[in-house]
Design a protein around this motif. Structure first.
Motif, short mmCIF file in Angstrom:
data_model
loop_
_atom_site.label_atom_id
_atom_site.label_comp_id
_atom_site.label_asym_id
_atom_site.label_seq_id
_atom_site.Cartn_x
_atom_site.Cartn_y
_atom_site.Cartn_z
N PHE A 51 0.84 -1.20 0.00
CA PHE A 51 0.00 0.00 0.00
C PHE A 51 0.87 1.26 0.00
O PHE A 51 0.68 2.17 -0.80
N ILE A 52 1.85 1.31 0.90
CA ILE A 52 2.72 2.49 1.00
C ILE A 52 3.57 2.65 -0.26
O ILE A 52 3.75 3.76 -0.76
N LYS A 53 4.06 1.54 -0.77
CA LYS A 53 4.89 1.56 -1.99
C LYS A 53 4.09 1.97 -3.22
O LYS A 53 4.51 2.85 -3.97
N GLU A 54 2.92 1.34 -3.41
CA GLU A 54 2.18 1.53 -4.66
C GLU A 54 1.15 2.65 -4.60
O GLU A 54 1.00 3.40 -5.57
N LYS A 55 0.43 2.76 -3.51
CA LYS A 55 -0.64 3.76 -3.45
C LYS A 55 -0.14 5.12 -2.96
O LYS A 55 -0.52 6.15 -3.50
N LEU A 56 0.70 5.11 -1.93
CA LEU A 56 1.26 6.38 -1.44
C LEU A 56 2.50 6.77 -2.22
O LEU A 56 2.95 7.91 -2.16
N GLN A 57 3.09 5.83 -2.94
CA GLN A 57 4.23 6.02 -3.83
C GLN A 57 5.46 6.59 -3.14
O GLN A 57 6.15 7.47 -3.65
N PHE A 58 5.75 6.07 -1.94
CA PHE A 58 6.96 6.48 -1.23
C PHE A 58 8.17 5.74 -1.81
O PHE A 58 8.09 4.56 -2.15
N ASN A 59 9.29 6.43 -1.91
CA ASN A 59 10.55 5.78 -2.26
C ASN A 59 10.96 4.90 -1.09
O ASN A 59 10.57 5.14 0.05
N ASN A 107 -8.79 4.57 0.33
CA ASN A 107 -10.16 4.74 0.83
C ASN A 107 -10.18 5.72 2.00
O ASN A 107 -9.68 5.41 3.08
N PHE A 108 -10.77 6.89 1.80
CA PHE A 108 -10.91 7.89 2.85
C PHE A 108 -12.16 7.60 3.65
O PHE A 108 -13.19 7.22 3.09
N ILE A 109 -12.09 7.79 4.96
CA ILE A 109 -13.21 7.45 5.82
C ILE A 109 -14.02 8.66 6.27
O ILE A 109 -15.03 8.50 6.96
N MET A 119 -7.63 13.65 -4.11
CA MET A 119 -8.02 13.18 -5.43
C MET A 119 -6.96 12.23 -6.00
O MET A 119 -7.30 11.18 -6.56
N ASP A 120 -5.69 12.59 -5.86
CA ASP A 120 -4.61 11.75 -6.37
C ASP A 120 -4.59 10.40 -5.65
O ASP A 120 -4.48 9.35 -6.29
N LEU A 121 -4.69 10.42 -4.33
CA LEU A 121 -4.66 9.17 -3.57
C LEU A 121 -5.88 8.30 -3.88
O LEU A 121 -5.76 7.07 -3.99
N LYS A 122 -7.04 8.91 -4.04
CA LYS A 122 -8.23 8.15 -4.42
C LYS A 122 -8.04 7.47 -5.77
O LYS A 122 -8.49 6.34 -5.98
N SER A 123 -7.35 8.15 -6.70
CA SER A 123 -7.10 7.55 -8.02
C SER A 123 -6.17 6.34 -7.92
O SER A 123 -6.13 5.51 -8.83
#
Length: 120
Positions: free
Chosen positions: A20-28, A84-86, A76-80
């Motif tokens: 999740f952190i690697k792919e969705k949040l796109q952290f190095n 999932n925002f609560i 918007m970017d993270l939703k794309s």
């Protein structure tokens, strides 16, 4: 001299959380092998808050939040990317705030600060 902070999330779904952190949040990250990833954080700040037991914020506990420059664009970017925002964005005084859930039930706050930072 301290030069940074190392943060940790504990999760019952650690592989999914790393993905999740690697792919969705796109952290190095640095790959230490065997799926063990250490994520690079671009910037950090730290606050000290009074404990409030009635809100579940007992003395000795801690919290990790992410912050951004433009919360609406970031949401918007993270939703794309499938985050999932609560809740909706709201003004909490110190910033515009929302929350999302990461694998393992890890609740994370995202906010756009309404205060000036010396880091920028």
């Amino acid at each position: 001299m301290i030069k940074g902070v190392h943060t940790m999330f504990y999760s019952s779904e650690v592989e999914e959380l790393r993905k999740f952190i690697k792919e969705k949040l796109q952290f190095n990250y640095s790959d230490l092998g065997d799926g063990w990833l250490i994520f690079d954080l671009p910037e950090a700040d730290m606050g000290c808050h009074p404990s409030e037991a009635e809100d579940g914020k007992r003395s000795g506990t801690h919290n990790i939040s992410f912050y951004c420059d433009d919360i609406n664009k970031t949401v918007m970017d993270l939703k794309s990317h499938g985050v999932n925002f609560i809740d909706d964005v709201s003004n909490a005084g110190y910033g515009l705030v929302t929350n999302f859930i990461m694998p393992g039930g890890v609740k994370v706050q995202l906010y756009e600060p309404l205060y000036a930072s010396n880091n920028k």
